[in-house]
Write a protein that holds these residues in place. Sequence first.
Motif, PDB file in Angstrom:
ATOM      1  N   LEU A  90       0.811  -1.212   0.000  1.00 15.49           N
ATOM      2  CA  LEU A  90       0.000   0.000   0.000  1.00 15.49           C
ATOM      3  C   LEU A  90       0.848   1.267   0.000  1.00 15.49           C
ATOM      4  N   ALA A  91       2.136   1.116   0.313  1.00 21.39           N
ATOM      5  CA  ALA A  91       3.062   2.250   0.184  1.00 21.39           C
ATOM      6  C   ALA A  91       3.529   2.432  -1.253  1.00 21.39           C
ATOM      7  N   GLY A  92       3.110   1.512  -2.136  1.00 16.71           N
ATOM      8  CA  GLY A  92       3.469   1.608  -3.547  1.00 16.71           C
ATOM      9  C   GLY A  92       4.775   0.951  -3.909  1.00 16.71           C
ATOM     10  N   THR A  93       5.315   0.135  -3.008  1.00 21.70           N
ATOM     11  CA  THR A  93       6.605  -0.523  -3.258  1.00 21.70           C
ATOM     12  C   THR A  93       6.383  -1.858  -3.966  1.00 21.70           C
ATOM     13  N   PRO A  94       7.064  -2.105  -5.083  1.00 23.05           N
ATOM     14  CA  PRO A  94       6.940  -3.402  -5.749  1.00 23.05           C
ATOM     15  C   PRO A  94       7.509  -4.525  -4.885  1.00 23.05           C
ATOM     16  N   LEU A  95       6.864  -5.679  -4.917  1.00 26.86           N
ATOM     17  CA  LEU A  95       7.368  -6.866  -4.224  1.00 26.86           C
ATOM     18  C   LEU A  95       8.225  -7.675  -5.187  1.00 26.86           C
ATOM     19  N   VAL A  96       9.463  -7.901  -4.832  1.00 27.96           N
ATOM     20  CA  VAL A  96      10.347  -8.736  -5.634  1.00 27.96           C
ATOM     21  C   VAL A  96      10.334 -10.141  -5.050  1.00 27.96           C
ATOM     22  N   ILE A  97       9.846 -11.094  -5.841  1.00 26.36           N
ATOM     23  CA  ILE A  97       9.704 -12.466  -5.354  1.00 26.36           C
ATOM     24  C   ILE A  97      10.169 -13.425  -6.439  1.00 26.36           C
ATOM     25  N   MET A  98      11.243 -14.118  -6.178  1.00 30.05           N
ATOM     26  CA  MET A  98      11.736 -15.122  -7.113  1.00 30.05           C
ATOM     27  C   MET A  98      10.778 -16.306  -7.120  1.00 30.05           C
ATOM     28  N   ASN A  99      10.210 -16.603  -8.301  1.00 30.69           N
ATOM     29  CA  ASN A  99       9.197 -17.652  -8.426  1.00 30.69           C
ATOM     30  C   ASN A  99       7.998 -17.332  -7.531  1.00 30.69           C
ATOM     31  N   ALA A 100       7.393 -16.193  -7.800  1.00 28.32           N
ATOM     32  CA  ALA A 100       6.307 -15.673  -6.965  1.00 28.32           C
ATOM     33  C   ALA A 100       5.170 -16.654  -6.713  1.00 28.32           C
ATOM     34  N   PRO A 101       4.753 -17.482  -7.692  1.00 25.09           N
ATOM     35  CA  PRO A 101       3.631 -18.382  -7.408  1.00 25.09           C
ATOM     36  C   PRO A 101       3.885 -19.356  -6.270  1.00 25.09           C
ATOM     37  N   PHE A 102       5.144 -19.613  -5.950  1.00 28.00           N
ATOM     38  CA  PHE A 102       5.404 -20.476  -4.792  1.00 28.00           C
ATOM     39  C   PHE A 102       5.196 -19.708  -3.488  1.00 28.00           C
ATOM     40  N   ASP A 103       5.943 -18.626  -3.298  1.00 26.29           N
ATOM     41  CA  ASP A 103       5.913 -17.926  -2.007  1.00 26.29           C
ATOM     42  C   ASP A 103       4.569 -17.254  -1.737  1.00 26.29           C
ATOM     43  N   LEU A 104       3.985 -16.624  -2.741  1.00 25.99           N
ATOM     44  CA  LEU A 104       2.699 -15.974  -2.521  1.00 25.99           C
ATOM     45  C   LEU A 104       1.587 -16.989  -2.285  1.00 25.99           C
ATOM     46  N   THR A 105       1.655 -18.124  -2.983  1.00 20.89           N
ATOM     47  CA  THR A 105       0.605 -19.132  -2.804  1.00 20.89           C
ATOM     48  C   THR A 105       0.716 -19.818  -1.461  1.00 20.89           C
ATOM     49  N   ILE A 106       1.910 -20.163  -1.039  1.00 23.67           N
ATOM     50  CA  ILE A 106       2.025 -20.834   0.258  1.00 23.67           C
ATOM     51  C   ILE A 106       1.624 -19.886   1.393  1.00 23.67           C
ATOM     52  N   LEU A 107       1.927 -18.587   1.247  1.00 27.83           N
ATOM     53  CA  LEU A 107       1.472 -17.622   2.244  1.00 27.83           C
ATOM     54  C   LEU A 107      -0.054 -17.504   2.214  1.00 27.83           C
ATOM     55  N   ASP A 108      -0.628 -17.496   1.028  1.00 27.78           N
ATOM     56  CA  ASP A 108      -2.085 -17.433   0.893  1.00 27.78           C
ATOM     57  C   ASP A 108      -2.755 -18.615   1.592  1.00 27.78           C
ATOM     58  N   ARG A 109      -2.209 -19.807   1.383  1.00 20.14           N
ATOM     59  CA  ARG A 109      -2.818 -20.996   1.995  1.00 20.14           C
ATOM     60  C   ARG A 109      -2.626 -21.012   3.513  1.00 20.14           C
ATOM     61  N   GLU A 110      -1.478 -20.527   3.970  1.00 17.94           N
ATOM     62  CA  GLU A 110      -1.257 -20.417   5.409  1.00 17.94           C
ATOM     63  C   GLU A 110      -2.263 -19.431   6.018  1.00 17.94           C
ATOM     64  N   ALA A 111      -2.485 -18.306   5.349  1.00 16.33           N
ATOM     65  CA  ALA A 111      -3.440 -17.328   5.847  1.00 16.33           C
ATOM     66  C   ALA A 111      -4.829 -17.953   5.960  1.00 16.33           C
ATOM     67  N   ARG A 112      -5.255 -18.650   4.954  1.00 17.23           N
ATOM     68  CA  ARG A 112      -6.572 -19.283   4.974  1.00 17.23           C
ATOM     69  C   ARG A 112      -6.645 -20.358   6.060  1.00 17.23           C
ATOM     70  N   ARG A 113      -5.528 -21.055   6.255  1.00 13.79           N
ATOM     71  CA  ARG A 113      -5.482 -22.114   7.269  1.00 13.79           C
ATOM     72  C   ARG A 113      -5.731 -21.553   8.663  1.00 13.79           C
ATOM     73  N   TYR A 114      -5.238 -20.331   8.923  1.00 16.75           N
ATOM     74  CA  TYR A 114      -5.322 -19.751  10.269  1.00 16.75           C
ATOM     75  C   TYR A 114      -6.354 -18.629  10.384  1.00 16.75           C
TER      76      TYR A 114
END
Length: 237
Positions: A90-114
Amino acid sequence: MSWHLGRLAGFDTETTGVDVETDRIVTACIVEVGGNTPPLTANWLINPGVDIPEAAAAVHGISTEKAKADGQDPAEAVAQLVAGLTQVVLAGTPLVIMNAPFDLTILDREARRYGVQPLTEVVGDELHVVDPRVLDKHVDTYRPGKRTLTDLCRLYKVRLDGAHSADADAIAACRVAWRLGNEHPKLAELSVAELHTAQAGWAAGQAASFQAHLRKKNPNAVVDGSWPLRPVVAGVA
């Protein structure tokens, strides 16, 4: 000013395995660098609530015993991760993520889990991701060999101060992204929103090409081209 010359935020996780639907986060890092501002780094060591396989521990160095003894409660840590990334996005900073579908998806599933509201639901279209893996494949499509972060660091002459630790990998991914922006004016001239949209198309095309290659031997091979997040699979918890 081009996106690669401003502030960048690297995000990386180390996990119990490579299945984004069922594996858990063990360590994570958010690091903000660049933009003529001192770096800011936040690290998490998490007790994933499950045993860490020896193969995974051999990669990132965190055993089940260490995670249980020193790790943070997973629900609390996941909430903090989502909150930290939300603030950056929300500060407008780009997220740099190597192989983003792995890290963003596992975080997404963890969030839903909890029971934590997932990042993408919080920030919506404000999410702008820079994925060095997708960019590298786009600018040098037919180069042979692997394209791990270690490989890209070697290719782009980027220092990697300890592969497979979340903080080292997050910083190195930002350095590779900077190199890509610096060496390829056609990437640099895009806004972060334009770059994000372009990467979604490039990732889909890259996956389709790889799937076609695999189907020469296995007609049923499927390569998911979703980017930067894999869609939720119904019934998987």
